[in-house]
Design a protein around this motif. Structure first.
Motif, PDB file in Angstrom:
ATOM      1  N   UNK A 153       0.846  -1.198   0.000  1.00  9.27           N
ATOM      2  CA  UNK A 153       0.000   0.000   0.000  1.00  9.27           C
ATOM      3  C   UNK A 153       0.881   1.248   0.000  1.00  9.27           C
ATOM      4  N   UNK A 154       0.693   2.168  -0.935  1.00  6.96           N
ATOM      5  CA  UNK A 154       1.473   3.414  -0.928  1.00  6.96           C
ATOM      6  C   UNK A 154       1.071   4.294   0.251  1.00  6.96           C
ATOM      7  N   UNK A 155       2.028   4.612   1.095  1.00  8.56           N
ATOM      8  CA  UNK A 155       1.793   5.424   2.293  1.00  8.56           C
ATOM      9  C   UNK A 155       2.852   6.515   2.358  1.00  8.56           C
ATOM     10  N   UNK A 156       2.456   7.695   2.782  1.00  6.21           N
ATOM     11  CA  UNK A 156       3.427   8.747   3.068  1.00  6.21           C
ATOM     12  C   UNK A 156       3.203   9.241   4.483  1.00  6.21           C
ATOM     13  N   UNK A 157       4.295   9.427   5.214  1.00  3.83           N
ATOM     14  CA  UNK A 157       4.223   9.938   6.578  1.00  3.83           C
ATOM     15  C   UNK A 157       5.144  11.138   6.697  1.00  3.83           C
ATOM     16  N   UNK A 158       4.591  12.231   7.143  1.00  2.00           N
ATOM     17  CA  UNK A 158       5.358  13.456   7.302  1.00  2.00           C
ATOM     18  C   UNK A 158       4.828  14.201   8.518  1.00  2.00           C
ATOM     19  N   UNK A 159       5.275  15.416   8.720  1.00  2.00           N
ATOM     20  CA  UNK A 159       4.726  16.226   9.813  1.00  2.00           C
ATOM     21  C   UNK A 159       4.417  17.626   9.293  1.00  2.00           C
ATOM     22  N   UNK A 160       3.592  18.329  10.055  1.00  2.00           N
ATOM     23  CA  UNK A 160       3.146  19.641   9.590  1.00  2.00           C
ATOM     24  C   UNK A 160       4.296  20.634   9.493  1.00  2.00           C
ATOM     25  N   UNK A 161       5.299  20.511  10.358  1.00  2.00           N
ATOM     26  CA  UNK A 161       6.447  21.431  10.291  1.00  2.00           C
ATOM     27  C   UNK A 161       7.176  21.270   8.966  1.00  2.00           C
ATOM     28  N   UNK A 162       7.415  20.024   8.548  1.00  2.00           N
ATOM     29  CA  UNK A 162       8.108  19.784   7.280  1.00  2.00           C
ATOM     30  C   UNK A 162       7.265  20.277   6.114  1.00  2.00           C
ATOM     31  N   UNK A 163       5.961  20.021   6.179  1.00  2.00           N
ATOM     32  CA  UNK A 163       5.075  20.487   5.111  1.00  2.00           C
ATOM     33  C   UNK A 163       5.104  22.008   4.998  1.00  2.00           C
ATOM     34  N   UNK A 164       5.015  22.670   6.131  1.00  2.00           N
ATOM     35  CA  UNK A 164       4.972  24.136   6.114  1.00  2.00           C
ATOM     36  C   UNK A 164       6.285  24.732   5.625  1.00  2.00           C
ATOM     37  N   UNK A 194      -1.611  21.163  15.118  1.00  2.00           N
ATOM     38  CA  UNK A 194      -1.683  22.149  16.191  1.00  2.00           C
ATOM     39  C   UNK A 194      -0.543  23.137  16.174  1.00  2.00           C
ATOM     40  N   UNK A 195       0.550  22.791  15.462  1.00  2.00           N
ATOM     41  CA  UNK A 195       1.683  23.723  15.422  1.00  2.00           C
ATOM     42  C   UNK A 195       1.368  24.960  14.587  1.00  2.00           C
ATOM     43  N   UNK A 196       0.263  24.888  13.840  1.00  2.00           N
ATOM     44  CA  UNK A 196      -0.090  25.991  12.941  1.00  2.00           C
ATOM     45  C   UNK A 196      -0.849  27.109  13.654  1.00  2.00           C
ATOM     46  N   UNK A 197      -1.029  27.008  14.953  1.00  2.00           N
ATOM     47  CA  UNK A 197      -1.949  27.903  15.658  1.00  2.00           C
ATOM     48  C   UNK A 197      -1.528  29.367  15.649  1.00  2.00           C
ATOM     49  N   UNK A 198      -0.261  29.670  15.506  1.00  2.00           N
ATOM     50  CA  UNK A 198       0.201  31.051  15.645  1.00  2.00           C
ATOM     51  C   UNK A 198       0.456  31.755  14.312  1.00  2.00           C
ATOM     52  N   UNK A 199       0.029  31.156  13.216  1.00  2.00           N
ATOM     53  CA  UNK A 199       0.303  31.757  11.915  1.00  2.00           C
ATOM     54  C   UNK A 199      -0.892  31.574  10.983  1.00  2.00           C
ATOM     55  N   UNK A 200      -1.371  32.688  10.428  1.00  2.00           N
ATOM     56  CA  UNK A 200      -2.489  32.610   9.484  1.00  2.00           C
ATOM     57  C   UNK A 200      -2.086  31.853   8.231  1.00  2.00           C
ATOM     58  N   UNK A 201      -0.867  32.092   7.728  1.00  2.00           N
ATOM     59  CA  UNK A 201      -0.381  31.378   6.552  1.00  2.00           C
ATOM     60  C   UNK A 201      -0.319  29.878   6.833  1.00  2.00           C
ATOM     61  N   UNK A 202       0.198  29.513   7.999  1.00  2.00           N
ATOM     62  CA  UNK A 202       0.321  28.099   8.348  1.00  2.00           C
ATOM     63  C   UNK A 202      -1.050  27.444   8.430  1.00  2.00           C
TER      64      UNK A 202
END
Length: 279
Positions: A153-164, A194-202
C-alpha cells in the motif's frame, strides 16, 4: 520403450536429445523424471510437426521462477515506496515487532486498522491519535505505515512542520500541485496537528492539505498534542475548518499519558551510568 538415440528425425528438423529424456511408445520425447511428454504432435494441412513443449517438471520450474521474479519485483516496489513515503530513517524502525508494550490497547487497535485496511479505505476513515508529548503517537502511526507498506500500500508519513517549511518557499500554483501530489498515496499520515496555531499562513496551508484529502475521500491518520475537547471547541473559524474535517474523517484514539520518551531516556541514562561505574 524405444531406445534412446542422439537425435530423432521429424518431418522437418532433427530434434536434439537431452540426457534426461527418452522416447515413449508414441514416438514422442518424454521427461525421464516426471514421465510426461516434452514434445507434441500437430497435424497441419496434412503435414505432421512435432514441436517441443514443457513437461510437468519444467512447467513447475518455470512457474517457480516467475513467482520468485514477481516476489522480488514486489519487494523492490515496497523498498522504493518505503524510501519515498518514510524519508526519515527513524520512521522505518517503527514496527509492531519493536513495540515494548507501553500502549497495548492502542497497538491492538492499530493492528486491526491494518487488518481491516480495505474497509477503512472504502469508508475514507482514518485515525486521530491524541495525547501528551512523547506518549508514542508517532510510533503507533509509524507501525501502521510500515505494516501497510509491507502489503504494497502506498503510504506517506510526514509532519506539519516539514510540510509548512516546504510550502513556504513555493509559489501558489506550485503549492497546489505539491499538495495534490499527496493524493497518489492511499494513506497519508501527518504528525503534530496544532503547530499551525500562531500563523495565518500556516493555518491556511494546513487546511489545504487536510481539505485535499477530505475532498478526494482518501483516509489520513493525524497525531496531535491537542485534546478532543480543544479540537471540538476551536478558538476561531480558521482552526474550526481544519479540526472539523479531521474529526469527521478520523476516529479519535487517546494515547497513554505516560511519557515513553522519558522512560526510554531514563533507561539509556541508567545503562550509561552503569558503564561509567556509577551507582
Amino acid at each position: 520403450m524405444i531406445p534412446i538415440c542422439t537425435e530423432i528425425e521429424n518431418l522437418h528438423h532433427p530434434v536434439q536429445f537431452r540426457e534426461d529424456e527418452y522416447i515413449n511408445e508414441s514416438g514422442l520425447i518424454c521427461c525421464s523424471k516426471c514421465r510426461t511428454p516434452r514434445q507434441k504432435r500437430i497435424d497441419i494441412s496434412g503435414r505432421t510437426i512435432e514441436p517441443r513443449r514443457l513437461c510437468k517438471c519444467q512447467q513447475a520450474e518455470q512457474e517457480k521462477r516467475e513467482q520468485e521474479q514477481k516476489h522480488q519485483e514486489f519487494l523492490d516496489m515496497v523498498a522504493r515506496n518505503r524510501s519515498i513515503g518514510l524519508p526519515d530513517p527513524e520512521l522505518r524502525r517503527h514496527a509492531f515487532e519493536n513495540d515494548l508494550g507501553y500502549n497495548p490497547k492502542q497497538i491492538t487497535m492499530a493492528k486491526r486498522y491494518v487488518q481491516h485496511w480495505e474497509e477503512f479505505k472504502k469508508d475514507s476513515t482514518g485515525l486521530l491519535l491524541w495525547g501528551n508529548v512523547g506518549t508514542g503517537k508517532s510510533f503507533i502511526a509509524g507501525c501502521i505505515a510500515n505494516a501497510l507498506l509491507d502489503k504494497g500500500v502506498p503510504v506517506i508519513m510526514t509532519n506539519f512542520a516539514r510540510l509548512l517549511n516546504k510550502l513556504t518557499d513555493m509559489y501558489a500554483g506550485d503549492r497546489n500541485a505539491y499538495i495534490d501530489s499527496f493524493n497518489r498515496y492511499e494513506l497519508m499520515i501527518i504528525d503534530d496537528l496544532g503547530i499551525e496555531r500562531n500563523s495565518e499562513f500556516a493555518r491556511e496551508q494546513v487546511f489545504s492539505v487536510i481539505d485535499s484529502r477530505y475532498r478526494s475521500q482518501l483516509p489520513m491518520i493525524v497525531t496531535t498534542n491537542l485534546t478532543v475537547d480543544e479540537l471540538m471547541d476551536p478558538a476561531d473559524l480558521a482552526r474550526g475548518r481544519i479540526y472539523s474535517r479531521v474529526l469527521e474523517r478520523c476516529l479519535p484514539i487517546r494515547v497513554s499519558d505516560q511519557s515513553i520518551r522519558n522512560l526510554n531516556q531514563a533507561a539509556v541514562f541508567d545503562r550509561a551510568t552503569k558503564l561509567l561505574g556509577g551507582a
